[in-house]
Design an enzyme around this catalytic site. Structure first.
Site, PDB file in Angstrom:
ATOM      1  N   ALA A   4      68.394  41.325 -20.736  1.00 22.78           N
ATOM      2  CA  ALA A   4      68.006  42.699 -20.385  1.00 22.78           C
ATOM      3  C   ALA A   4      68.162  42.881 -18.886  1.00 22.78           C
ATOM      4  CB  ALA A   4      66.556  42.923 -20.791  1.00 22.78           C
TER       5      ALA A   4
ATOM      6  N   GLY B 137      67.842  38.527 -23.527  1.00 19.82           N
ATOM      7  CA  GLY B 137      68.383  39.531 -24.452  1.00 19.82           C
ATOM      8  C   GLY B 137      69.825  39.221 -24.833  1.00 19.82           C
TER       9      GLY B 137
ATOM     10  N   GLU C  99      69.548  36.854 -27.556  1.00 15.43           N
ATOM     11  CA  GLU C  99      69.050  37.580 -28.732  1.00 15.43           C
ATOM     12  C   GLU C  99      70.166  38.399 -29.369  1.00 15.43           C
ATOM     13  OE1 GLU C  99      65.790  39.036 -26.276  1.00 15.43           O
ATOM     14  OE2 GLU C  99      64.400  38.463 -27.861  1.00 15.43           O
TER      15      GLU C  99
ATOM     16  N   GLU D 262      62.659  34.370 -20.708  1.00 19.52           N
ATOM     17  CA  GLU D 262      61.712  35.468 -20.485  1.00 19.52           C
ATOM     18  C   GLU D 262      60.364  34.990 -19.967  1.00 19.52           C
ATOM     19  OE1 GLU D 262      63.817  35.284 -22.940  1.00 19.52           O
ATOM     20  OE2 GLU D 262      64.568  37.243 -23.544  1.00 19.52           O
TER      21      GLU D 262
HETATM   22  C1  LIG Z   1      61.610  47.220 -21.847  1.00 18.11           C
HETATM   23  C2  LIG Z   1      61.384  46.294 -22.943  1.00 18.11           C
HETATM   24  C3  LIG Z   1      62.554  45.426 -23.187  1.00 18.11           C
HETATM   25  C4  LIG Z   1      62.487  44.744 -24.485  1.00 18.11           C
HETATM   26  C5  LIG Z   1      63.679  43.888 -24.773  1.00 18.11           C
HETATM   27  C6  LIG Z   1      63.503  42.548 -24.259  1.00 18.11           C
HETATM   28  C7  LIG Z   1      64.823  41.812 -24.119  1.00 18.11           C
HETATM   29  C8  LIG Z   1      64.676  40.444 -23.600  1.00 18.11           C
HETATM   30  O1  LIG Z   1      63.886  39.648 -24.451  1.00 18.11           O
HETATM   31  C9  LIG Z   1      64.141  40.446 -22.216  1.00 18.11           C
HETATM   32  C10 LIG Z   1      65.142  39.866 -21.262  1.00 18.11           C
HETATM   33  O2  LIG Z   1      66.279  39.647 -21.552  1.00 18.11           O
HETATM   34  S1  LIG Z   1      64.569  39.554 -19.694  1.00 18.11           S
HETATM   35  C11 LIG Z   1      65.965  38.830 -18.880  1.00 18.11           C
HETATM   36  C12 LIG Z   1      66.207  37.451 -19.305  1.00 18.11           C
HETATM   37  N1  LIG Z   1      67.278  36.884 -18.539  1.00 18.11           N
HETATM   38  C13 LIG Z   1      67.051  36.117 -17.459  1.00 18.11           C
HETATM   39  O3  LIG Z   1      65.937  35.810 -17.113  1.00 18.11           O
HETATM   40  C14 LIG Z   1      68.249  35.663 -16.712  1.00 18.11           C
HETATM   41  C15 LIG Z   1      68.064  35.927 -15.245  1.00 18.11           C
HETATM   42  N2  LIG Z   1      69.230  35.573 -14.486  1.00 18.11           N
HETATM   43  C16 LIG Z   1      69.530  34.299 -14.150  1.00 18.11           C
HETATM   44  O4  LIG Z   1      68.876  33.352 -14.511  1.00 18.11           O
HETATM   45  C17 LIG Z   1      70.708  34.084 -13.263  1.00 18.11           C
HETATM   46  O5  LIG Z   1      70.941  35.260 -12.552  1.00 18.11           O
HETATM   47  C18 LIG Z   1      71.998  33.719 -14.022  1.00 18.11           C
HETATM   48  C19 LIG Z   1      71.850  32.310 -14.578  1.00 18.11           C
HETATM   49  C20 LIG Z   1      72.270  34.692 -15.136  1.00 18.11           C
HETATM   50  C21 LIG Z   1      73.193  33.762 -13.050  1.00 18.11           C
HETATM   51  O6  LIG Z   1      72.908  32.956 -11.923  1.00 18.11           O
HETATM   52  P1  LIG Z   1      73.823  33.053 -10.624  1.00 18.11           P
HETATM   53  O7  LIG Z   1      75.239  33.011 -11.025  1.00 18.11           O
HETATM   54  O8  LIG Z   1      73.311  32.021  -9.703  1.00 18.11           O
HETATM   55  O9  LIG Z   1      73.590  34.508 -10.034  1.00 18.11           O
HETATM   56  P2  LIG Z   1      72.264  35.106  -9.396  1.00 18.11           P
HETATM   57  O10 LIG Z   1      72.367  35.045  -7.916  1.00 18.11           O
HETATM   58  O11 LIG Z   1      71.056  34.542 -10.032  1.00 18.11           O
HETATM   59  O12 LIG Z   1      72.375  36.623  -9.884  1.00 18.11           O
HETATM   60  C22 LIG Z   1      73.454  37.437  -9.437  1.00 18.11           C
HETATM   61  C23 LIG Z   1      72.945  38.862  -9.379  1.00 18.11           C
HETATM   62  O13 LIG Z   1      72.642  39.284 -10.706  1.00 18.11           O
HETATM   63  C24 LIG Z   1      71.310  39.782 -10.754  1.00 18.11           C
HETATM   64  N3  LIG Z   1      70.787  39.457 -12.088  1.00 18.11           N
HETATM   65  C25 LIG Z   1      70.854  38.304 -12.743  1.00 18.11           C
HETATM   66  N4  LIG Z   1      70.304  38.425 -13.964  1.00 18.11           N
HETATM   67  C26 LIG Z   1      69.885  39.707 -14.059  1.00 18.11           C
HETATM   68  C27 LIG Z   1      69.249  40.446 -15.079  1.00 18.11           C
HETATM   69  N5  LIG Z   1      68.933  39.903 -16.270  1.00 18.11           N
HETATM   70  N6  LIG Z   1      68.944  41.731 -14.844  1.00 18.11           N
HETATM   71  C28 LIG Z   1      69.247  42.304 -13.668  1.00 18.11           C
HETATM   72  N7  LIG Z   1      69.868  41.638 -12.658  1.00 18.11           N
HETATM   73  C29 LIG Z   1      70.181  40.361 -12.857  1.00 18.11           C
HETATM   74  C30 LIG Z   1      70.590  39.041  -9.643  1.00 18.11           C
HETATM   75  O14 LIG Z   1      69.446  39.728  -9.249  1.00 18.11           O
HETATM   76  C31 LIG Z   1      71.661  39.014  -8.587  1.00 18.11           C
HETATM   77  O15 LIG Z   1      71.671  40.302  -7.977  1.00 18.11           O
HETATM   78  P3  LIG Z   1      72.042  40.463  -6.446  1.00 18.11           P
HETATM   79  O16 LIG Z   1      71.844  41.891  -6.187  1.00 18.11           O
HETATM   80  O17 LIG Z   1      73.427  39.966  -6.319  1.00 18.11           O
HETATM   81  O18 LIG Z   1      71.064  39.591  -5.713  1.00 18.11           O
END
Ligand SMILES: CCCCCCC[C@H](O)CC(=O)SCCNC(=O)CCNC(=O)[C@H](O)C(C)(C)COP(=O)([O-])OP(=O)([O-])OC[C@H]1O[C@@H](n2cnc3c(N)ncnc32)[C@H](O)[C@@H]1OP(=O)([O-])[O-]
Length: 947
Positions: A61, A100, A103, A123
């Site tokens: 997400a 997500g 998922e 999450e």
């Molecule tokens: C409302 C109700 C919703 C209900 C539905 C729920 C759905 C679900 O269960 C909830 C989720 O998915 S929760 C999500 C679960 N997912 C996670 O927790 C994954 C979180 N992400 C990570 O762990 C790492 O970013 C990666 C491993 C994906 C990439 O690592 P890397 O290659 O070292 O790269 P990096 O340096 O880390 O990031 C680069 C840029 O991307 C940006 N950004 C990244 N992910 C983002 C996101 N999801 N979003 C937005 N932005 C995101 C990051 O900020 C950065 O921006 P900047 O402006 O350039 O600074």
């Protein structure tokens, strides 16, 4: 945001195109929904493949969207359409499938992963749970134990492990998309029902309760006080014990609770703060995106003590050749053996071969003439360091960068003895350097932007979280630590014990209190530094008044402890006693208690009872206060940088966000007021004097200033005739667990101050309801509720019960817990909305406006199908006329009723003008009236152990 192509004449290829991680933002959800509709309705299409652009399937997400109102289609119905379709859908996973994104893959009928891909449900690290079916689908696919482990830890797994667990159907070394296209064609015509994860039965182990209990104990031990992993366990339990649809509801309710919690805010803040810290900026205007780092292929480390050895390992394991230097043969040999051992163990753990060939050990600085960068890690002695830098300046080629690992000495003074001050910077590692993630990159006034860019980039290469800081004594982390430690020892003087202070800090979330931590680190180092700086020992001026140095309060108790040879764990005695030297099991020591008592009586100090609140406030507010000074001095660029330093270098509890975020959550106004209070009581402690920036400038500096916005709005609303004081009842996660209550203005804006933290509150309309009791026949729209509202909140985890029939009363008085002029409105079939009528009125003469449509059975039906996003954001309430309802304000502003713990002080913290609302009932301290009954307390305890 997603590309649609027809390939191989019969396969629809949907490519997510939302760089950098193809997060499921609103346009992406739209695009997936449209593309799926198109694929399913096109007779030419026989199968579908979903992949992500740039070799990244999907990062989940869009976390940035969590801060605002939901826009675009909710995720779950979009994903459900994938699973329900009658054409096989294959997920082609390259790079990562997280949250997500994972998922999404679980809703597809098949999953193909590229061999380097990583999968996971992280999450929990963001304070939430996988709420697009992850908690219900993964256990069905791989069983409870494996799913539980993945969901509660957020661990990413490799494609190979995913294959072994049965998450993916195939792993390929080739392009996952190409493989998936072939795979999809072969899947055409095969029955889809067995491939729909929602139809599977969760394999339920016979010892389910014991398993979940063990998991609960484990997460409580590992992350005490953190809600999300406990909620994850509850959701997984639902997967084992409930049908899929009910489990999904449970997941959605738990998500609603977590989503608005202060912990989720803090953890999501940490995620972005960590990334923001990499975007360094210097006063010169040079910054991360306009400065080019040099490539570092070879480096040297001078000094093979604990720090030096850790730095050598950190460099060598990322492929940089290292020359390690010591001054004596014995020390060199000793260091060599230890470094090799560390590298070998590290390589074994990571399943790679140790890069020993990159190492060279020498006694001669002359060997360093060709290296790209040197890191000096000798003893913390300025004269010695200056000699080393002078020598390096002569020996190293002109372009070599010279860095120091000093933990607080003047980097510019070292630069000044070299022929290249622009190539000198600090690289302050934290001990043990090969383990700790933090690196402070210290920018001297003469450090060039290229030097800083190189040090930052080298830190990143070593896997560190690097933060650029200014050159001042102690830099950022250690500079802030001093007032924190001082407060802890002053509290000892005044009557607290090390155990009490440690417990308060551990209850707050620190893994170890300050005294246990000091025992671990060793007390002798600080003692030596104090002796060297003339604060203790023979150099102290005998005319100095006791307990004073340079006119400021000084606590000599740590010196007295060291004088007894108590240096902490390593000597088996420190602030605590241990069974033997090196033991870690700290036990209270009566000798320390005696020492404190003798000390107090010698100085005529009357010990007093000190509350945990005072301990937290004095230790942590002073920390933030120094942080604000650091910002004002320009020694850190942003509050996020300071928080990242404390999170990664000083184990500040992540679910509190860091000292600056925490202060902003408490409310800067409140922090200021408490500091003023303590400073008045202790005028000889300058660190307690609040910096004015904490009140004004910080609002500019802090991104997380919603609270201040809320406070400002609340104040401006006070007394306005058009402001409905209690326009709804909201409740925060802590209060949903009970405690007792007090009213505050901030509640009107959807924020709750409890447990020292302001938390956004969940509107009760989003909370589960209980059935409405049958209406008494003589009353059309008002009844007494026999069950306390709080009790209902406490039952937050069970599923929503069916909405009451439309004939049920619209309003009712709550009898038990609340004083009698509260009204519960029924919204969307839930008895959940509280409004306080005018004083002395038993029921409002004019009922508040409720959207009539919301009471119709049809609407209720739609509500039944409410998706998690709708649940989380809550229904829109057209009647909320207060300024707080403005979505523009960005505040979680469905109105509210403020509930605060009785343990806290009773004065109205938000009304600095002294009157919170004219003629208002809101400024009363109603703790006595609203204290929970014993049975409620029992429920609270029950819930606290299960949620
Ligand atoms: C409302 C109700 C919703 C209900 C539905 C729920 C759905 C679900 O269960 C909830 C989720 O998915 S929760 C999500 C679960 N997912 C996670 O927790 C994954 C979180 N992400 C990570 O762990 C790492 O970013 C990666 C491993 C994906 C990439 O690592 P890397 O290659 O070292 O790269 P990096 O340096 O880390 O990031 C680069 C840029 O991307 C940006 N950004 C990244 N992910 C983002 C996101 N999801 N979003 C937005 N932005 C995101 C990051 O900020 C950065 O921006 P900047 O402006 O350039 O600074």
């Amino acid at each position: 945001m997603a590309r649609y192509e027809l390939v191989k004449r019969s396969v629809a290829l949907i490519t997510l195109t939302n760089p950098p991680v193809n997060a499921l933002s609103s346009p992406v959800r739209h695009a997936i929904a449209n593309s799926m509709e198109r694929a399913l309705s096109d007779p030419k299409v026989r199968a579908v493949v979903i992949c992500g652009e740039n070799g990244r399937f999907c990062g989940g997400a869009d976390i940035r969207e969590f801060a605002g109102p939901l826009r675009g289609p909710p995720l779950i119905p979009v994903l459900e359409a994938i699973e329900a379709g009658d054409k096989p859908v294959v997920a082609a996973i390259e790079g990562m499938a997280l949250g997500g994104g994972f998922e999404l893959a679980l809703f597809c009928h098949y999953r193909i992963a590229q061999s380097k891909a990583r999968l996971g449900l992280p999450e929990v690290t963001l304070g939430i749970l996988p709420a697009a079916g992850g908690t219900q689908r993964l256990p069905r696919l791989i069983g409870i134990p494996a799913a539980l482990e993945m969901i509660t830890t957020g661990r990413h797994i490799s494609a190979q492990e995913a294959l072994k667990l049965g998450i993916v159907d195939q792993v390929t070394d080739q392009n996952a998309c190409e493989t998936a296209l072939e795979f999809a064609l072969k899947a055409v015509g095969k029955p889809l029902s067995p491939r729909r994860v929602s139809t599977l039965t969760t394999p339920c182990p016979p010892d389910l309760d014991a398993l979940l209990e063990a998991a609960t104990m484990q997460v409580k031990k590992k992350t005490p006080g953190v809600m999300a992993p406990l909620a994850c366990i509850q959701a997984v339990r639902a997967a084992a014990t409930m049908p899929y649809s009910k489990g999904m509801k449970q997941e959605s309710e738990l998500m609603a609770t977590l989503f608005n919690s202060g912990q989720a805010r803090a953890l999501q803040y940490c995620f972005f703060a960590q990334r923001t810290a990499g975007k360094w900026t210097l006063p010169s205007g040079a910054q991360w995106n306009n400065s080019k780092p040099r490539e570092i292929r070879s480096a040297a480390v001078i000094g093979l003590g604990t720090m030096g050895r850790g730095i050598v390992v950190s460099l060598a394991r990322v492929g940089i050749s290292v020359i390690a230097v010591e001054s004596e043969k014995k020390l060199l040999e000793n260091g060599r053996q230890m470094v090799i051992g560390m590298l070998e163990r590290d390589a074994k753990r990571r399943g790679v071969s140790a890069s020993l060939n990159l190492l060279k050990f020498t006694l001669s600085l002359q060997d360093l003439k060709d290296v790209d960068l040197v890191i000096e890690a000798v003893f913390e002695d300025m004269a010695l360091k200056k000699r080393v830098f002078q020598e390096l300046s002569k020996v190293c080629r002109p372009g070599t960068l010279l860095c120091t690992n000093t933990s607080g000495l003047d980097v510019d003074a070292l630069a000044g003895v070299t022929d290249r001050p622009h190539l000198v910077a600090g690289m302050h590692f934290f001990s043990p350097a090969h383990v700790m993630k933090l690196l402070e990159v210290v920018c001297g006034p003469r450090s060039s932007s290229e030097t800083i860019a190189t040090a930052m980039s080298l830190g990143k290469k070593m896997g560190k979280v690097s933060v650029a800081v200014g050159n001042c004594p102690g830099f950022v982390g250690n500079r802030m630590l001093k007032p924190y430690l001082d407060q802890a020892t002053f509290l000892l003087e005044e009557g607290a014990t090390p155990e009490q202070i440690d417990k308060a800090l551990e209850d707050f979330g620190f893994a170890m209190g300050v005294f246990r931590m000091s025992d671990l680190a060793g007390l002798d180092v600080g003692w030596r530094v104090r002796k060297e700086s003339g604060l203790t020992g023979p150099d102290v001026d005998p005319k100095n008044p006791p307990r004073k140095r340079q006119g400021r309060r000084y606590c000599p108790i740590p010196d007295m402890v060291c004088e007894q040879g108590r240096f902490g764990q390593k000597t088996g005695r420190g602030w605590y006693k241990y069974d033997k030297p090196g033991d870690t099991n700290a036990k209270p020591d009566p000798l320390i208690q005696n020492l404190l008592e003798t000390y107090r009586s010698r100085y005529g100090i009357q010990p007093r009872n000190i509350s945990d609140q005072e301990i937290i406030e004095r230790c942590l507010f002073v920390l933030a206060n120094e942080g604000f000074r650091i910002l004002e001095d320009g020694m850190a660029a942003r509050p996020e940088d300071i928080d990242v330093i404390y999170l990664f270098g000083y184990a500040f509890p992540r679910h509190r966000g860091g000292p600056m975020f925490y202060a902003s959550m408490v409310g800067l106004e409140r922090v200021l007021e408490r500091l003023e209070h303590y400073h008045q009581a202790h005028p000889d402690v300058p660190h307690l004097e609040p910096i004015t920036m904490a009140y004004t400038g910080a609002q500019k500096a802090l991104k997380s200033d919603k609270l201040d916005e809320a406070q400002a709005l609340a104040k401006s609303c006070a007394g306005r005739p058009d402001f409905l004081p209690c326009d709804g009842l909201s409740i925060c996660a802590t209060h949903s667990h009970g405690k007792c209550f007090k009213l505050h203005w901030c509640c009107h804006l959807g924020w709750c101050h409890c447990k020292y933290v302001y938390q956004p509150m969940t509107n009760v309309a989003q909370l589960p309801s209980t059935p409405v009791p049958a209406a008494p026949s003589d009353c059309t729209d008002t009844i007494d509720l026999s069950i306390s509202l709080t009790e209902r909140f406490l039952r937050i985890s069970p599923c929503f019960l069916p909405p009451p029939c439309p004939e049920s009363p619209k309003y009712c008085n709550i009898a038990e817990l609340f004083i009698d002029d509260y009204i519960v409105k029924r919204i969307n079939g839930k008895m959940c909305y509280v409004q306080r009528p005018p004083i002395h009125t038993e029921a409002p003469s004019t009922p508040p406006q409720i959207n009539p449509a919301s009471l119709t059975p049809q609407k209720q039906h739609t509500e039944d199908k409410q998706t998690v996003e709708e649940t989380v954001k809550g229904p829109k309430m057209g009647h909320c006329s207060s300024p707080s309802s403005s979505e523009d304000s960005g505040i979680n502003a469905l109105g509210g009723h403020y509930l605060e713990s009785c343990e806290e002080e009773s004065e109205d913290e938000l009304s600095t003008d002294g009157h919170s609302s004219p003629g208002s009932l809101w400024d009363q301290d109603e703790c006595t009236l609203l204290s929970p009954s014993k049975s409620i307390v029992e429920i609270i305890e029950n819930i606290e152990t299960t949620v």
